[in-house]
Design a protein around this motif. Structure first.
Motif, PDB file in Angstrom:
ATOM      1  N   PHE A   1       0.845  -1.135   0.078  1.00  0.00           N
ATOM      2  CA  PHE A   1       0.269   0.073  -0.108  1.00  0.00           C
ATOM      3  C   PHE A   1       1.058   1.306  -0.177  1.00  0.00           C
ATOM      4  O   PHE A   1       1.893   1.294   0.645  1.00  0.00           O
ATOM      5  CB  PHE A   1      -0.886   0.139   1.329  1.00  0.00           C
ATOM      6  CG  PHE A   1      -1.702   1.141   1.419  1.00  0.00           C
ATOM      7  CD1 PHE A   1      -2.899   1.590   0.869  1.00  0.00           C
ATOM      8  CD2 PHE A   1      -1.134   2.152   2.230  1.00  0.00           C
ATOM      9  CE1 PHE A   1      -3.643   2.668   1.150  1.00  0.00           C
ATOM     10  CE2 PHE A   1      -1.697   3.498   2.506  1.00  0.00           C
ATOM     11  CZ  PHE A   1      -3.245   3.552   1.956  1.00  0.00           C
TER      12      PHE A   1
ATOM     13  N   ILE B   1       2.892  -0.741  -7.337  1.00  0.00           N
ATOM     14  CA  ILE B   1       1.646  -1.456  -6.755  1.00  0.00           C
ATOM     15  C   ILE B   1       0.755  -2.323  -7.950  1.00  0.00           C
ATOM     16  O   ILE B   1       0.554  -3.235  -7.167  1.00  0.00           O
ATOM     17  CB  ILE B   1       0.607  -0.140  -6.394  1.00  0.00           C
ATOM     18  CG1 ILE B   1       1.418   0.861  -5.466  1.00  0.00           C
ATOM     19  CG2 ILE B   1      -0.663  -0.285  -5.833  1.00  0.00           C
ATOM     20  CD1 ILE B   1       0.901   2.161  -4.857  1.00  0.00           C
TER      21      ILE B   1
ATOM     22  N   ASP C   1       0.028  -5.826  -6.559  1.00  0.00           N
ATOM     23  CA  ASP C   1      -1.277  -6.047  -5.972  1.00  0.00           C
ATOM     24  C   ASP C   1      -2.175  -6.690  -7.031  1.00  0.00           C
ATOM     25  O   ASP C   1      -3.074  -7.340  -6.595  1.00  0.00           O
ATOM     26  CB  ASP C   1      -1.779  -4.806  -5.416  1.00  0.00           C
ATOM     27  CG  ASP C   1      -1.286  -4.190  -4.245  1.00  0.00           C
ATOM     28  OD1 ASP C   1      -0.362  -5.075  -3.559  1.00  0.00           O
ATOM     29  OD2 ASP C   1      -1.655  -3.289  -3.875  1.00  0.00           O
TER      30      ASP C   1
ATOM     31  N   TYR D   1      -3.500   2.017  -5.725  1.00  0.00           N
ATOM     32  CA  TYR D   1      -3.960   0.844  -4.932  1.00  0.00           C
ATOM     33  C   TYR D   1      -5.652   0.349  -5.111  1.00  0.00           C
ATOM     34  O   TYR D   1      -5.871  -0.847  -5.313  1.00  0.00           O
ATOM     35  CB  TYR D   1      -3.983   1.224  -3.379  1.00  0.00           C
ATOM     36  CG  TYR D   1      -4.395   0.236  -2.339  1.00  0.00           C
ATOM     37  CD1 TYR D   1      -3.307  -1.141  -2.110  1.00  0.00           C
ATOM     38  CD2 TYR D   1      -5.252   0.103  -1.630  1.00  0.00           C
ATOM     39  CE1 TYR D   1      -3.604  -1.879  -1.174  1.00  0.00           C
ATOM     40  CE2 TYR D   1      -5.619  -0.675  -0.660  1.00  0.00           C
ATOM     41  CZ  TYR D   1      -4.918  -1.826  -0.271  1.00  0.00           C
ATOM     42  OH  TYR D   1      -5.130  -2.689   0.581  1.00  0.00           O
TER      43      TYR D   1
END
Ligand SMILES: NC(=O)c1ccc[n+]([C@@H]2O[C@H](COP(=O)([O-])OP(=O)(O)OC[C@H]3O[C@@H](n4cnc5c(N)ncnc54)[C@H](O)[C@@H]3O)[C@@H](O)[C@H]2O)c1
Length: 244
Positions: free
Chosen positions: A93, A107, A111, A152
């Motif tokens: 994050f 990111i 992710d 994110y």
């Protein structure tokens, strides 16, 4: 719920939500491959599992490194013959200013792309076995917006799309693919995000910050055969935050 005889792999399991998931799955009887960016980092999780009489092994597995993922998959399947459960938990994050273009790739790489690649590599074996449970950790950030977190939120929204798509693709192969969307959960990542815990607690219907075990309980349910007719779903575990 009983996972005796099952083999699970959990990413990002050296601490926080991943550690709680690994411990819970082991408590229910699964053999657990505890993976993270460093093998030593996983040793605390391993010793917690072993203290409870569970079976687990630690692996360095960086979800952005395809060769590393394949290698771990091969070692786990050689040792334990199969992988029944995959918990895609690893994540990073960071806040970003509007003009900041430097964090987008990293990111999304960890992710979203990392989760997709791990899923594809493990799912190929699950298809051969005609059985599998994949549980992806997304976030309520995929459901609501928040400032300075566009990459994110985008990555996590991508995870929900990937979850539904893979669930359709693999449903007839005996594979369930679901996601859990945590709210504010007390982990190092939450500390990094620096949210005002007092204000959040006052606002959320359940009047507390979530604990990693709250997420692990939901992950365990979606990893068991009791949830066999549930697939492609995103379960918010957020104390009611997103219903307000
Ligand atoms: N804590 C929260 O409030 C919250 C809320 C919503 C969603 N989540 C999600 O839950 C998951 C776990 O978060 P957490 O709060 O336990 O965070 P955390 O930072 O405590 O743990 C994340 C773990 O992922 C690992 N990791 C990072 N990059 C990796 C990589 N390239 N390969 C393998 N492992 C890697 C880290 O080493 C760490 O152990 C994340 O996907 C996060 O986005 C957390």
């Amino acid at each position: 719920m009983d996972l005796t005889g099952k083999v699970a792999i959990v990413t990002g399991a050296q601490r926080g939500i991943g550690q709680a998931c690994a411990i819970k799955l082991a408590q229910l009887g699964a053999k657990v491959a505890v993976t993270d960016i460093s093998e030593e980092g996983c040793l605390e999780t391993i010793s917690k599992i072993k203290d409870n009489g569970g079976e687990a092994k630690a692996f360095k597995m960086d979800v952005t490194d395809i060769d590393n993922i394949k290698e771990v998959k091969n070692v786990v399947t050689k040792e334990w013959k199969k992988i029944d459960i995959l918990v895609n938990n690893a994540g990073i994050f960071d806040y970003e200013e509007l003009e900041d273009m430097t964090k987008i790739d990293k990111i999304l790489e960890v992710d979203l792309k990392g989760l997709m690649v791990v899923s594809k590599i493990i799912a190929l074996d699950m298809v051969k076995n005609g059985y599998g449970k994949i549980v992806n950790i997304t976030s309520i950030a995929a459901l609501i917006g928040s400032p300075k977190t566009a990459s994110y939120c985008t990555a996590k929204a991508g995870v929900t799309g990937f979850t539904r798509s893979l669930a359709v693709e693999l449903g007839s192969n005996g594979i369930n693919v679901n996601a859990v969307a945590p709210g504010a959960i007390e982990t190092p990542m939450l500390a990094q995000a620096g949210i005002d815990e007092k204000a959040f607690t006052a606002m959320v219907p359940k009047k507390r910050i979530g604990q990693p075990e709250d997420i692990a309980n939901a992950v365990a349910f979606l990893s068991c055969d009791e949830s066999d007719y549930i697939t492609g779903q995103v379960l918010a575990v957020d104390g009611g935050y997103t219903i307000m």
